[in-house]
Design an enzyme around this catalytic site. Structure first.
Site, PDB file in Angstrom:
ATOM      1  N   CYS A   1       4.894   5.847   5.467  1.00  0.00           N
ATOM      2  CA  CYS A   1       3.601   6.393   5.878  1.00  0.00           C
ATOM      3  C   CYS A   1       3.812   7.498   6.918  1.00  0.00           C
ATOM      4  O   CYS A   1       4.330   8.551   6.589  1.00  0.00           O
ATOM      5  CB  CYS A   1       2.688   5.264   6.370  1.00  0.00           C
ATOM      6  SG  CYS A   1       0.931   5.700   6.397  1.00  0.00           S
TER       7      CYS A   1
ATOM      8  N   HIS B   1       3.169   0.746   2.041  1.00  0.00           N
ATOM      9  CA  HIS B   1       3.777  -0.089   3.079  1.00  0.00           C
ATOM     10  C   HIS B   1       4.459  -1.333   2.492  1.00  0.00           C
ATOM     11  O   HIS B   1       3.842  -2.398   2.375  1.00  0.00           O
ATOM     12  CB  HIS B   1       2.709  -0.545   4.078  1.00  0.00           C
ATOM     13  CG  HIS B   1       2.215   0.537   4.973  1.00  0.00           C
ATOM     14  ND1 HIS B   1       2.800   0.837   6.181  1.00  0.00           N
ATOM     15  CD2 HIS B   1       1.174   1.397   4.844  1.00  0.00           C
ATOM     16  CE1 HIS B   1       2.152   1.832   6.756  1.00  0.00           C
ATOM     17  NE2 HIS B   1       1.160   2.196   5.966  1.00  0.00           N
TER      18      HIS B   1
ATOM     19  N   GLU C   1       6.599  -3.140   4.000  1.00  0.00           N
ATOM     20  CA  GLU C   1       6.742  -4.116   5.088  1.00  0.00           C
ATOM     21  C   GLU C   1       5.514  -5.002   5.233  1.00  0.00           C
ATOM     22  O   GLU C   1       5.570  -6.042   5.913  1.00  0.00           O
ATOM     23  CB  GLU C   1       7.048  -3.402   6.414  1.00  0.00           C
ATOM     24  CG  GLU C   1       5.878  -2.723   7.104  1.00  0.00           C
ATOM     25  CD  GLU C   1       5.506  -1.362   6.533  1.00  0.00           C
ATOM     26  OE1 GLU C   1       4.736  -0.642   7.196  1.00  0.00           O
ATOM     27  OE2 GLU C   1       5.975  -1.012   5.430  1.00  0.00           O
TER      28      GLU C   1
END
Length: 229
Positions: free
Chosen positions: A86, A203, A205
């Site tokens: 990002c 994302h 994560e």
């Protein structure tokens, strides 16, 4: 296995990055402040998401000039694995570690939702635990995720297998209807020519725990560990 997370003013995903790297490597990463000029010896460096410097000027433009980015560029040149997510992707493009630029979403609106992504190349240090053509579900949260590059650059990325992720539907169909932010050729993630730097808007994560809605991102971090082992 050692890893590091780079922290800039305004970044807000550092704890998610720490959790994902610790889960995958078994060791808590070192957090390195942007004002530092040196990095510890690590196998993986992650530049997380957020709003570095409040996204003033251009997203990632000011962070790309931080002292630590000189050290990150040196490690990239040395072949260390670097993942930018990002705002981290935006920073890596502004720093010249990846081609192209991230512009305002075509809708001119902030997009925060889960999206499907197609794994285009599974023969990389970031995707070796997937199969080419796999469809994964990652969250996105950005206002400036519209990937742009000139036609020559896009053709080179395609020809060299450097487009790693594309926006798609649940069946892996890639078309304008599945392009949530206007990115050219539905591109969601690319690697550098050497294959050790990945920038992506979604994302992974935030897709490592079933309590958070899914675990499709785990294999990306497992891939990093496998490649570094």
């Amino acid at each position: 296995m050692k890893s590091a997370v780079i922290l800039f003013p305004g970044i807000n995903r550092e704890n998610d990055a720490i959790a994902a790297l610790e889960q995958a490597t078994g060791t808590k990463p070192v957090v390195v402040w942007h004002g530092e000029t040196e990095l510890p010896k690590t196998d993986i460096i992650m530049v997380p998401g957020g709003f570095s410097y409040g996204d003033y000027l251009r997203c990632g433009a000011m962070a790309a000039k931080s002292p630590i980015m000189r050290a990150v560029a040196e490690r990239a040149k040395a072949g260390v694995t670097i993942l930018g997510v990002c705002n981290g992707f935006q920073i890596l493009t502004e720093a010249g570690l990846l081609p192209g630029a991230l512009m305002r979403n075509a809708s001119l609106k902030f997009i925060c939702k889960n999206t499907h992504l197609k794994i285009e190349n599974a023969d990389t240090r970031f995707t070796n635990q997937y199969q080419a053509g796999d469809v994964v579900d990652y969250p996105v949260a950005h206002h400036d995720g519209n990937f742009f590059a000139d036609s020559e650059t896009l053709d080179r990325l395609e020809g060299e297998g450097r487009v790693i992720l594309r926006y798609c539907d649940a069946n892996g169909v890639v078309d304008p209807a599945t392009n949530l932010n206007g990115s050219q050729r539905n591109i969601a993630g690319i690697i550098n020519e050497a294959g050790n730097v990945l920038g992506m808007m979604p994302h992974p994560e935030n897709a490592i725990d079933p309590l958070h809605g899914g675990t499709d991102g785990r294999n990306l971090f497992k891939s990093l560990v496998e490649a570094a082992s």
